[in-house]
Design a protein around this motif. Structure first.
Motif, PDB file in Angstrom:
ATOM      1  N   ARG A   1       1.197  -1.088  -0.059  1.00 49.30           N
ATOM      2  CA  ARG A   1       0.494  -0.084   0.034  1.00 49.30           C
ATOM      3  C   ARG A   1       0.539   1.365   0.039  1.00 49.30           C
ATOM      4  N   PRO A   2       0.292   2.342  -1.043  1.00 53.36           N
ATOM      5  CA  PRO A   2       1.111   3.581  -0.658  1.00 53.36           C
ATOM      6  C   PRO A   2       1.505   4.315   1.126  1.00 53.36           C
TER       7      PRO A   2
ATOM      8  N   ALA B   1       0.156  18.112  -0.866  1.00 54.48           N
ATOM      9  CA  ALA B   1      -0.557  17.543   0.195  1.00 54.48           C
ATOM     10  C   ALA B   1      -0.853  16.341   0.001  1.00 54.48           C
ATOM     11  N   GLY B   2      -0.115  15.451  -0.790  1.00 49.38           N
ATOM     12  CA  GLY B   2       0.196  13.717  -0.803  1.00 49.38           C
ATOM     13  C   GLY B   2      -0.596  13.912  -1.973  1.00 49.38           C
TER      14      GLY B   2
ATOM     15  N   ASP C   1      19.489   2.944  -5.229  1.00 48.99           N
ATOM     16  CA  ASP C   1      19.761   2.404  -3.780  1.00 48.99           C
ATOM     17  C   ASP C   1      19.068   1.247  -3.475  1.00 48.99           C
ATOM     18  N   GLY C   2      17.908   1.122  -4.810  1.00 49.05           N
ATOM     19  CA  GLY C   2      16.999  -0.303  -4.431  1.00 49.05           C
ATOM     20  C   GLY C   2      16.428  -0.398  -3.026  1.00 49.05           C
ATOM     21  N   ASP C   3      15.403   1.253  -2.286  1.00 49.29           N
ATOM     22  CA  ASP C   3      15.181   1.228  -1.382  1.00 49.29           C
ATOM     23  C   ASP C   3      13.347   0.877  -1.733  1.00 49.29           C
ATOM     24  N   GLY C   4      13.029   1.048  -2.980  1.00 54.02           N
ATOM     25  CA  GLY C   4      11.935   0.718  -3.779  1.00 54.02           C
ATOM     26  C   GLY C   4      10.847   2.469  -4.329  1.00 54.02           C
ATOM     27  N   ASP C   5      11.992   3.077  -3.687  1.00 56.97           N
ATOM     28  CA  ASP C   5      10.826   4.018  -4.548  1.00 56.97           C
ATOM     29  C   ASP C   5      12.166   5.560  -5.258  1.00 56.97           C
ATOM     30  N   LEU C   6      11.986   6.425  -5.768  1.00 55.03           N
ATOM     31  CA  LEU C   6      12.518   6.857  -6.848  1.00 55.03           C
ATOM     32  C   LEU C   6      12.987   7.870  -6.712  1.00 55.03           C
TER      33      LEU C   6
ATOM     34  N   ALA D   1      10.953  13.485 -17.411  1.00 49.68           N
ATOM     35  CA  ALA D   1      10.959  11.807 -16.613  1.00 49.68           C
ATOM     36  C   ALA D   1      10.121  11.348 -15.682  1.00 49.68           C
ATOM     37  N   PHE D   2       9.196  10.279 -16.038  1.00 45.93           N
ATOM     38  CA  PHE D   2       7.831  10.217 -15.871  1.00 45.93           C
ATOM     39  C   PHE D   2       7.432   8.825 -14.849  1.00 45.93           C
ATOM     40  N   GLY D   3       7.289   9.230 -13.529  1.00 44.80           N
ATOM     41  CA  GLY D   3       7.506   8.241 -12.051  1.00 44.80           C
ATOM     42  C   GLY D   3       6.538   8.618 -10.973  1.00 44.80           C
ATOM     43  N   ASP D   4       5.878   7.816 -10.539  1.00 48.62           N
ATOM     44  CA  ASP D   4       5.638   8.515  -8.755  1.00 48.62           C
ATOM     45  C   ASP D   4       6.934   7.990  -8.018  1.00 48.62           C
ATOM     46  N   ILE D   5       6.584   9.957  -7.970  1.00 49.33           N
ATOM     47  CA  ILE D   5       8.120  10.055  -6.902  1.00 49.33           C
ATOM     48  C   ILE D   5       7.838   9.393  -5.124  1.00 49.33           C
ATOM     49  N   ASP D   6       6.463   9.953  -5.078  1.00 49.43           N
ATOM     50  CA  ASP D   6       6.138   9.603  -3.570  1.00 49.43           C
ATOM     51  C   ASP D   6       5.245   9.004  -2.753  1.00 49.43           C
ATOM     52  N   GLY D   7       5.092   7.950  -4.247  1.00 45.68           N
ATOM     53  CA  GLY D   7       3.920   6.493  -3.715  1.00 45.68           C
ATOM     54  C   GLY D   7       2.617   6.536  -3.254  1.00 45.68           C
TER      55      GLY D   7
END
Length: 569
Positions: A7-8, A28-29, A83-88, A448-454
């Motif tokens: 879950r985010p 705000a998220g 760094d392999g911690d799951g976030d961008l 570049a595109f992606g979910d930076i804050d989960g």
């Protein structure tokens, strides 16, 4: 084994510095952004780069009165998990000085996981100091970490990820430096032997000593067009030998028999034969479509297939490129963005060939207004239709001097996907322009595109020539559900080239796993699906790069899932 689901995190609250620096707005998220912007319209993005710790300013090296062509074309960026911690994390390519071939190093910013980035510094080993153009990401050594390939004006750099956000330059040992002016590149398993090869789009033959003087009356000296040089370059292909080294196979596969002003690169299985094709958007020369054959060679088929030029037979100033199954008929369609005065080129995939159907998307007039570089198709508001983001910036001066200092600056564009005529969606420009409360004016290049804050939606990193980078946090009011899918192979590496088909109620959604798209950029390989009112995915069928197939699901909506090869049905 069921797919792993995460879950985010809880919504994050932080203050973001607006571009104009005249007021502060809250990021705000995933709280809905329902406030109308000045002049009307709903805000979809908030610019948060400095407040998030992403403090980077590009330097082209331009000196007033001197116009060296590479200065106007750079630079690139990436969103990837360093760094392999799951976030961008974020990687930004630096320019420097054209005559000296570089200058300040590129910068890696590590995501702390709370919406804030920290500069990894020189100890990260990621700071190649060449005059930078673009960056590609992919796990070339199969250890589960995403490596980087940086393209430059001159020798390129391969940075092997050692884990934990540390990189080492292995360019010479790998044999992939090259000598040309390179633009976009892509990691792709063209020979289907299980490891990632490297395709590099080269732009033109150019040198400081041979620079031309170009005039734009009545303004005077300006940057030249690539056509002025009449020196298109062949592209390069490096075959992965599986031992940390690559072999330059450009001649033997047929690449050196064709020339073009290569800028954008995208790899996809356009013909559904199980092997990836390589599409190159060329600037002022016909586009190229490289089709792997059983003998290991590449056949150039763009003219035959209908995606080399537009419907009137004109080669446009191809820059960035995007692909998606826009009409949901089971194959990847192409979108190439071009110069001011030229419309985008939408090449609809009709199975055996492509058809230029740009007017069907509503892009014929609106796209001509600006020069587009970075581009992607994403569902930013989760209504089930893909939207279109374009990063813009001129390459020539306007006829009238603009009020701002940067005479090449333009506003970026956000186009919302709306219901079409049965042959896919249409796009309408979303206002305020670019989706931000105050339109951002810059000479934008890579995006570049992606979910930076989960939080489950897609954010945007924009690289600006001679300006600060923009980090656009998605705060669009959401019109439905979503799922995020990370496809990894048995070694734990992102499965570039994998194809998935998601069944959600009556929809069949096809996507491919890639990082190379846009212009000189690398995006998050995770696949993001906007579902609209559909409350989950019934089943996902994955065709892995080795040709095997597995089924996963059902998958809950509004969650991130990992689909690992060997754990499906």
């Amino acid at each position: 084994m069921p797919p792993r689901s995460t879950r985010p995190p809880l919504p994050l609250l932080l203050l973001c510095l607006g571009y104009a620096a005249t007021h502060l707005v809250a990021c705000a998220g995933d709280a809905p952004a329902t406030d109308a912007a000045p002049g009307g319209g709903v805000v979809w993005f908030e610019e948060c780069a400095l407040a998030s710790g992403l403090d980077f300013e590009h330097l082209s090296g331009h000196v007033p009165g001197r116009y060296l062509f590479p200065e106007i074309m750079s630079s690139g960026c990436a969103l990837f998990d360093a760094d392999g911690d799951g976030d961008l994390d974020a990687y930004l390519v630096q320019g420097g000085s054209v005559p000296s071939g570089g200058g300040a190093p590129n910068q890696l910013f590590l995501n702390r996981g709370d919406g804030h980035f920290e500069n990894a510094g020189a100890e990260s080993g990621a700071g190649d100091g060449g005059y930078g153009m673009g960056v590609a990401s992919g796990d070339f050594d199969g250890d589960g970490d995403l490596d980087l390939y940086v393209t430059n004006l001159g020798p390129n750099a391969l940075l092997r990820n050692e884990g934990g956000g540390r990189f080492v330059d292995v360019t010479l040992a790998a044999g992939v430096a090259g000598e040309r002016w390179s633009a976009s590149s892509a990691f792709v398993d063209y020979d289907q032997d299980g490891d990632l090869d490297l395709f590099v789009a080269n732009y033109i033959y150019w040198s400081v000593d041979a620079e031309l003087e170009c005039l734009d009356p009545p303004r005077g000296a300006t940057y030249c067009s690539p056509k002025s040089y009449e020196a298109p370059a062949p592209d390069s292909l490096y075959q992965n030998q599986g031992n940390g080294r690559f072999r330059d196979v450009s001649d033997e596969v047929g690449l050196r028999a064709r020339f073009g002003n290569g800028l954008g690169v995208l790899c996809a299985d356009f013909d559904a034969d199980g092997a990836p094709e390589i599409f190159v958007a060329n600037d002022g020369t016909p586009n190229q479509y490289w089709d792997p054959g059983p003998d290991g060679t590449l056949a150039e088929r763009a003219t035959l297939l209908g995606c080399a030029v537009d419907e009137q037979g004109r080669a446009k100033a191809g820059m960035g490129v995007a692909a998606a199954d826009l009409d949901e008929d089971g194959d990847e369609d192409l979108l190439v963005v071009n110069l001011t005065g030229e419309s985008d080129s939408y090449y609809r995939n009709d199975g055996r060939y492509f058809s230029d159907r740009t007017p069907l998307l509503g892009l014929g007039a609106v796209s001509r207004q600006r020069t587009r570089f970075g581009v992607a198709l994403r569902d930013f508001d989760h209504d089930g239709r893909l939207d279109l983001y374009q990063a813009n910036g001129r390459v020539t001066q306007p006829s009238e001097p603009p009020p701002q200092a940067d005479e090449f600056a333009e506003e970026n564009m956000l186009l919302r996907g709306v219901p079409g005529s049965g042959q896919g969606p249409r796009f309408e420009e979303h206002l305020p322009r670019g989706g931000t409360a105050t339109p951002l004016r810059a000479t934008s290049r890579a995006a570049a595109f992606g979910d930076i804050d989960g939080d489950g939606d897609i954010d945007v990193l924009v690289h600006n020539r001679d300006g600060r980078a923009h980090l656009l946090r998605n705060v669009a009011p959401k019109a439905g559900h979503w799922v995020s899918l990370r496809l990894v192979d048995a070694k734990g590496a992102d499965a570039l080239g994998a194809v998935l088909t998601a069944s959600a109620a009556e929809r069949r959604i096809r996507r491919e796993v890639r990082t190379a798209e846009s212009y000189c950029a690398a995006s998050d390989p995770r696949v993001h699906l906007g579902l609209g009112p559909i409350e989950g995915v019934d089943e996902v069928v994955v065709r892995w790069p080795d040709g095997s197939q597995e089924r996963f699901g059902p998958l809950a909506a509004d969650e991130a899932h990992e689909l690992r090869q060997g754990t499906g049905r």
